[in-house]
Design a protein around this motif. Structure first.
Motif, short mmCIF file in Angstrom:
data_model
loop_
_atom_site.label_atom_id
_atom_site.label_comp_id
_atom_site.label_asym_id
_atom_site.label_seq_id
_atom_site.Cartn_x
_atom_site.Cartn_y
_atom_site.Cartn_z
N TYR A 186 0.83 -1.31 -0.11
CA TYR A 186 -0.13 0.02 0.22
C TYR A 186 0.89 1.47 0.09
O TYR A 186 0.37 2.52 0.36
N LYS A 187 2.10 1.16 -0.52
CA LYS A 187 3.00 2.33 -0.56
C LYS A 187 2.71 3.41 -1.32
O LYS A 187 2.99 4.63 -1.26
N HIS A 188 1.80 2.97 -2.43
CA HIS A 188 1.43 3.91 -3.29
C HIS A 188 -0.14 4.57 -3.01
O HIS A 188 -0.58 5.56 -3.69
N ASN A 189 -0.50 3.96 -1.93
CA ASN A 189 -2.02 4.40 -1.63
C ASN A 189 -1.82 5.13 -0.22
O ASN A 189 -2.79 6.04 -0.12
N LEU A 190 -1.04 4.81 0.48
CA LEU A 190 -0.85 5.32 2.00
C LEU A 190 0.46 6.05 2.00
O LEU A 190 1.51 5.67 1.49
N SER A 191 0.49 7.55 2.35
CA SER A 191 1.74 8.30 2.90
C SER A 191 2.36 7.41 4.03
O SER A 191 1.90 6.52 4.43
N ILE A 192 3.65 7.72 4.18
CA ILE A 192 4.43 7.20 5.03
C ILE A 192 3.80 7.37 6.39
O ILE A 192 3.67 6.63 7.34
N ARG A 193 3.60 8.74 6.58
CA ARG A 193 2.63 8.97 7.94
C ARG A 193 1.62 8.42 8.21
O ARG A 193 1.22 7.80 9.32
N ASP A 194 0.64 8.09 7.24
CA ASP A 194 -0.59 7.32 7.30
C ASP A 194 -0.26 5.90 7.55
O ASP A 194 -1.04 5.11 8.49
N ARG A 195 0.91 5.23 7.11
CA ARG A 195 1.08 3.98 7.38
C ARG A 195 1.72 3.77 8.77
O ARG A 195 1.42 2.70 9.53
N TRP A 196 2.28 4.70 9.35
CA TRP A 196 2.45 4.47 10.81
C TRP A 196 1.32 4.76 11.81
O TRP A 196 1.07 4.28 12.54
#
Length: 234
Positions: A186-196
């Motif tokens: 999901y690295k193209h769907n979610l920003s790094i901050r959203d993944r955390w």
């Protein structure tokens, strides 16, 4: 019976005649039972097109428009989020690892404090419900709607083997980013901050699930997790 074989032979001859010989070159568009969007209603670059008065199929962008994600000042964004927030950096915040090991704790780059942690968890819950809940379920038990369609191998995030002690935060971040097994990244769907934020929300759910009812606040559970697990190599 002889008419059956005659009809069968005619069908075979017609089939072979209509289907081009494998490897043969021909100018005509081949007959395809499943075109799979090979032929689309579009104008190729620099091709002639009678639709326009000048006959040119190549058109300039409409005045005042800009390519998606690029701003007049040269900055690039995806959905209003700077592109660097989708990867490309090094270190724990970008990869989930420290010195080639998965690590635990929320990165300092998130700037979490008592004032913004609730908004951070709310964001994680929102992103989880959109991207993760269809498979992993609202409570993370792996019983989302996708399981009713026979999707196999959905992780039950409530089990101990997905807890922080055996499944570091950085590893969960990496799986969200790059996928694992049947799960795509999901690295193209979610920003790094959203993944955390999703990692934080999952951890809060896990802790709250085992906490006494009086202490089952998501925020209280996350605060306890944060205090006990500063970022460190595992």
């Amino acid at each position: 019976m002889k008419y059956f074989f005659l009809a069968y032979a005619i069908v075979i001859v017609l089939f072979v005649g209509l289907m081009p010989i494998r490897g043969a070159k021909r100018a005509e568009t081949p007959l395809r039972l499943f075109p799979d969007m090979d032929d689309q209603d579009k104008v190729m670059g620099q091709a002639h097109d009678d639709f326009f008065a000048d006959g040119s199929g190549s058109r300039h962008p409409v005045t005042g428009t800009h390519p998606l994600g690029f701003q007049p000042d040269g900055k690039t964004e995806l959905g209003g989020i700077p592109v660097y927030e989708f990867g490309g950096g090094t270190g724990y915040y970008y990869t989930g690892g420290i010195d080639d090991y998965y690590s635990n704790g929320m990165p300092e780059e998130l700037g979490l404090n008592a004032e913004n942690v609730q908004a951070f968890l709310n964001r994680g819950q929102e992103r989880y419900n959109i991207n993760c809940m269809p498979c992993h379920g609202a409570s993370g038990d792996g019983m989302g709607i996708a399981t009713s369609f026979g999707v196999p191998g959905v992780a039950n995030l409530t089990l101990d083997n997905y807890g922080q002690a055996s499944y570091p935060d950085g590893r969960m971040f990496d799986v969200i980013s790059n996928g694992k097994g049947n799960m795509g990244g999901y690295k193209h769907n979610l920003s790094i901050r959203d993944r955390w934020a999703v990692v934080a929300y999952v951890r809060a759910m896990q802790v709250a699930r085992k906490a006494p009812l009086s202490d089952a606040s998501i925020k209280a559970a996350f605060d306890a997790h944060q205090a006990a697990n500063p970022a460190q190599a595992q």
